[in-house]
Enzyme design. Structure first.
Site, PDB file in Angstrom:
ATOM      1  N   GLU A 127       0.847  -1.226  -0.141  1.00  0.00           N
ATOM      2  CA  GLU A 127      -0.156   0.044   0.043  1.00  0.00           C
ATOM      3  C   GLU A 127       0.798   1.266   0.158  1.00  0.00           C
ATOM      4  O   GLU A 127       0.673   2.060   0.726  1.00  0.00           O
ATOM      5  CB  GLU A 127      -1.055   0.022   0.971  1.00  0.00           C
ATOM      6  CG  GLU A 127      -1.962  -1.002   1.246  1.00  0.00           C
ATOM      7  CD  GLU A 127      -2.750  -0.985   2.401  1.00  0.00           C
ATOM      8  OE1 GLU A 127      -3.026  -0.271   2.978  1.00  0.00           O
ATOM      9  OE2 GLU A 127      -3.782  -2.121   2.173  1.00  0.00           O
TER      10      GLU A 127
ATOM     11  N   GLU B 238      -3.781  -9.074   0.438  1.00  0.00           N
ATOM     12  CA  GLU B 238      -4.461  -8.789   1.849  1.00  0.00           C
ATOM     13  C   GLU B 238      -5.967  -8.698   2.075  1.00  0.00           C
ATOM     14  O   GLU B 238      -6.306  -8.173   0.999  1.00  0.00           O
ATOM     15  CB  GLU B 238      -3.714  -7.548   2.224  1.00  0.00           C
ATOM     16  CG  GLU B 238      -4.123  -7.241   3.926  1.00  0.00           C
ATOM     17  CD  GLU B 238      -3.290  -5.966   4.589  1.00  0.00           C
ATOM     18  OE1 GLU B 238      -2.048  -5.691   3.939  1.00  0.00           O
ATOM     19  OE2 GLU B 238      -3.914  -5.181   5.020  1.00  0.00           O
TER      20      GLU B 238
HETATM   21  C1  GAL Z   1      -4.116  -2.560   5.529  1.00  0.00           C
HETATM   22  C2  GAL Z   1      -2.724  -2.465   5.864  1.00  0.00           C
HETATM   23  C3  GAL Z   1      -2.321  -3.303   6.918  1.00  0.00           C
HETATM   24  C4  GAL Z   1      -3.154  -2.888   8.160  1.00  0.00           C
HETATM   25  C5  GAL Z   1      -4.796  -3.136   7.720  1.00  0.00           C
HETATM   26  C6  GAL Z   1      -5.674  -3.224   8.780  1.00  0.00           C
HETATM   27  O1  GAL Z   1      -4.687  -1.520   4.824  1.00  0.00           O
HETATM   28  O2  GAL Z   1      -1.772  -2.878   4.787  1.00  0.00           O
HETATM   29  O3  GAL Z   1      -0.739  -2.826   7.403  1.00  0.00           O
HETATM   30  O4  GAL Z   1      -3.113  -1.559   8.475  1.00  0.00           O
HETATM   31  O5  GAL Z   1      -4.908  -2.252   6.585  1.00  0.00           O
HETATM   32  O6  GAL Z   1      -6.891  -3.091   8.615  1.00  0.00           O
END
Ligand code: GAL
Length: 835
Positions: A423, A528
């Site tokens: 991100e 993710e």
């Molecule tokens: C994502 C990020 C993670 C964490 C997660 C929480 O956007 O990559 O590091 O912050 O959100 O939902």
């Protein structure tokens, strides 16, 4: 033998410190001539220091400092503080500036040798001095590095090494970092010409099922004229299968050998070979280095997903941060192994090292245990997410850090892809988070970027993406490069670069069906997913009400329970429920798999809450290592096991409506009984991956009976628990290896007089350890507990807590006694033995 001679002279000349010697090479065990690897973890002097103190000089008086062994994380020893500059995002535990010092005698017999010191990771911004002279500085807190300290050493004399660790500028990470020399350190003594640090690259290629070609590149440091690098391939039993050699005259040698009928590395059978590389001068071995490796093929397909050794495998992965709960970030192999064992229990087969290079021990374990790894380099590039993060150093260091990362990790069969960033704000043209607080930075990642952020043409961010991907490819062309992207539009500069081999989305399930159209021919992975929120043991009814928290990134969220429901009915707005994600993957078979945010809870980032919450709610397993109910959803979907997991407990207000859920495997349907009276049968559907009932609570017992083909195949009973009356101690292992590092994780449960777990119990339990162990940490999985992790007592949280015992390096009996007011005491015997 040379090794023995070096070691015995070392022992003779080192009256103060006896170095435990590991015979290792390139970080891997073997036995050989010409290289000594000395565990350099013990007996460092440590002090937190005010800015301005310079403790680099040998004459500096550190007599009042604390003596400790590495790995060490000083932040985990602190109290949680609301005004900690790390913020709750950083776990509300302070950073600061610390110094480590160690005095060691160097035998004069080392005079003609090269002496290097290897650090697996120091958080952060470390500066190393030997005898008062600066040897090097390394800002990145996650990379491994080595210094040649030969020019700074006084042979036959006492030497002083001092390490300044500067984690004072906060915040510098979006999650808990820990502080200090939190990974292992070793001294490596070789001849002046040697195999370089991370200097072997073993690259197997499967030509057919009956032959693998293995290309072995060896980098040589020092004068390489006339040297030969000879590599033998050993099978798992140590049998030499093949040998190849090549001249190393230009500092590099490349040999190709072949393995007949190779035994492939796979998830179910993680078979490892060893490449033993010897450096020869005039036929004499002057260095040797073992590199474990595996033979396997990987293929990402845009239509069919991921293939390992030609077989389709869905990547059932989780993201993991690097902390180990109450042990902090101080690395411990057993603690990592326990995490992987727990994850394996639910069928997880992959780990994403979010968002940084992991401890090398994690990759060793993944190789040995059969996990696939997405190895990730960075969370930020040039654009910062927090005020003092790595973006400060990126411009000067990205090349070196990325190269060192790939060189260190490219021999691991477990590593199947490289991620060059998570991100990163370079996805957009407009994004800048310079003025945000840490909590805001964590939220803005997912809320609120201008829709079209492209400025046309080839943007500098696309060029940077390609530069980073090219650095990786320059060192390894056998694995794809990806990045975790939360901008799914094709205008994302990372996509525009054309440099990503696999498209990775973080969240944005709605955009998954258009991947084929938007990114033709590109394989795809959900890098993710989910970000559901849960507190172990806490249930918010009705279970069919969805809690999407927080609603806005710019308004602090508060809800008095400071808890999140365990019914899979609470998630962040950019995420979704666990069940939802499983359905998306089921319905889009072109997706290679996913990495769920997260496998374990971690310290910091307590979204959706602020203080006093200080650790995450995202985990499938809580911070203490206790599975939340959702763990069993994965066990049902990802394994073939037959089991029933009925929840919640059976201690409610009389007459209350209670939603009972059940995850199960190996059955067609489940029947619920309350005090023997059937409440009907329920089963999973295409839309719902659990069975459920809404029933009126009456004390007694609730039971689930599972049926397969009409026959009962299993039953689970939950009784209404009475008052807390006793303690149960369950160590995960009774015998600890007497190496000073091995651990036993002891689960502590509060039971009623009949042995039922008391689901609401929060009794304070005090611990006393006698014998060859000490308490390494305590926890209970609560994200809002203000109790210290380093202590000899802990309140239970929904009936449970944890005490972690570490053996002290001696062989002997251990006894753990747990006492709680009104519950008496319980004692469990353990032992520290030579395993
Ligand atoms: C994502 C990020 C993670 C964490 C997660 C929480 O956007 O990559 O590091 O912050 O959100 O939902």
């Amino acid at each position: 033998m040379r090794t023995e001679r070096l070691f015995s002279s070392l022992r003779a000349l080192v009256p103060v410190f006896v170095f435990p010697m590991l015979i290792l090479s390139c970080g891997k065990a073997d036995s050989f001539i010409g290289r000594e690897v000395i565990d350099f973890d013990s007996s460092w002097s440590f002090s937190l220091a005010e800015d301005g103190i310079d403790a680099s000089a040998p004459s500096f008086d550190d007599s009042s400092w604390r003596i400790l062994n590495l790995p060490h994380d000083w932040s985990i020893e602190m109290d949680f503080e609301e005004d900690s500059p790390t913020g709750t995002g950083g776990g509300a535990l302070r950073g600061g500036l610390g110094w480590y010092r160690k005095t060691f005698r160097v035998p004069s017999s080392w005079k003609d040798h090269r002496v290097c010191i290897e650090f697996d990771g120091v958080y952060m911004n470390s500066t190393v001095f030997v005898n008062g002279q600066q040897v090097g500085n390394r800002p990145n807190g996650f990379v491994s590095f080595s210094y040649d300290i030969t020019p700074y050493i006084s042979f036959g004399k006492k030497n002083t090494i001092a390490v300044k660790v500067d984690n004072s500028l906060q915040p510098n990470l979006r999650w808990y970092s820990g502080s200090g020399i939190y990974r292992n350190v070793r001294l490596v003594v070789t001849n002046p010409s040697r195999i370089a640090y991370s200097g072997t690259f073993v690259s197997p290629q499967l030509l057919s099922s009956s032959e693998a070609k293995v290309t072995i590149s060896t980098e040589v440091e020092g004068d390489s004229a006339g040297l030969i690098a000879k590599t033998s391939i050993l099978d798992a039993s140590g049998l030499v299968l093949a040998t190849g050699e090549a001249p190393a005259s230009e500092g590099k040698a490349e040999a190709v050998v072949s393995i007949q009928s190779p035994h492939l590395w796979s998830i179910g059978d993680p078979y490892l070979y060893t490449a033993r590389t010897e450096l020869l001068s005039g036929g004499k071995v002057i260095d040797v280095c073992d590199t474990p490796f595996g033979v396997r093929t990987i293929r990402f397909d845009d239509k069919e997903g991921f293939f390992l050794n030609g077989e389709h495998v869905v990547i059932n992965g989780v993201c993991l941060h690097h902390d180990l709960g109450c042990l902090g970030s101080a690395v411990n192999t057993r603690a990592l192994e326990r995490q992987l064992e727990i994850l394996r229990g639910m069928g997880c087969n992959a780990v994403r090292t979010s968002h940084n290079p992991p401890a090398p021990e994690l990759l060793d374990l993944c190789d040995r245990m059969g996990f696939l790894v997405q190895d990730e380099a960075f969370d930020v590039w040039r654009k910062k997410k927090t005020a003092y993060d790595y973006s400060r150093f990126f411009g000067e260091w990205y090349r070196k850090d990325l190269e060192d990362f790939v060189k260190r990790d490219r021999n691991h069969p477990s590593v199947i892809m490289w991620s060059i960033g998570n991100e990163v704000l370079e996805q957009w043209t407009d994004a800048a988070a310079d003025t945000l607080s840490l909590a805001e930075a964590n939220l803005i990642l997912n809320f609120g970027h201008a829709a079209n952020t492209s400025d046309g043409g080839t943007h500098v961010n696309a060029v940077l993406t390609k530069t980073l991907a090219d650095i990786v490819r320059g060192l390894d062309t056998t694995r794809p490069v990806t990045a975790g992207c939360n901008e799914t539009g094709t205008y994302n500069h990372l996509f525009q670069s054309g440099a990503l081999d696999v498209i990775g989305f973080n969240y944005h399930n709605g955009d998954i069906p258009s991947v084929g159209k938007n990114f033709p021919d590109k394989p795809f992975i959900v890098s993710e997913s989910v970000s559901a929120l849960m507190t172990r043991g806490y249930y918010r009814m009705p279970s069919d009400q969805m809690f999407v928290w927080p609603a806005r990134w710019d308004i602090p969220f508060y809800e008095p329970s400071l808890s999140c429901s365990s019914y899979d009915n609470c998630h962040v707005p950019w995420g979704n429920t666990h069940e939802e994600e499983l359905k998306v993957l089921r319905d889009n078979p072109f997706v290679s798999g996913q990495f769920i945010w997260t496998g374990f809870d971690y310290i910091g980032e307590p979204t959706p809450y602020g203080w006093p919450a200080r650790s995450s709610y995202f985990g499938i397993v809580d911070l203490a290592g206790f599975p939340k109910d959702i763990y069993y959803l994965y066990k049902a979907e990802w394994t073939d096991e037959t089991f029933i997991h009925l929840f919640p407990h059976w201690n409610w207000e009389e007459g209350q409506d209670v939603d009972m859920w059940c995850y199960y495997g190996g059955a067609d349907e489940v029947e619920l009984f309350v005090n023997g009276v059937s409440q009907g049968r329920s089963s999973k559907t295409a839309d719902r991956l659990h069975a459920e009932w809404r029933v009126k609570y009456v004390p007694g017992k609730v039971e689930a009976a599972a049926y397969k083909d009409g026959k009962e195949i299993g039953r689970q009973t939950i009784n209404t628990a009475g008052n807390p009356s006793q303690i149960r101690l369950t160590p995960d292992r009774a015998n600890l290896n007497a190496d000073g590092k091995d651990l036993s994780f002891v689960t502590v449960e509060i039971l009623d007089k009949d042995g039922n777990i008391c689901p609401w119990a929060d009794n304070l339990v005090e611990f006393e350890v006698n014998g060859s162990a000490f308490i390494a940490g305590v926890d209970n999985g609560s994200p809002i507990s203000m109790e210290r992790f380093k202590d000899n007592k802990r309140h239970a949280f929904y009936g449970k807590c944890l005490v972690v015992l570490q053996n002290d390096g001696t062989v002997g009996d251990i006894s753990l006694k747990a006492t709680s007011e009104g519950l008496g005491s319980e004692v469990v015997p353990l032992a520290s033995v030579n395993l």
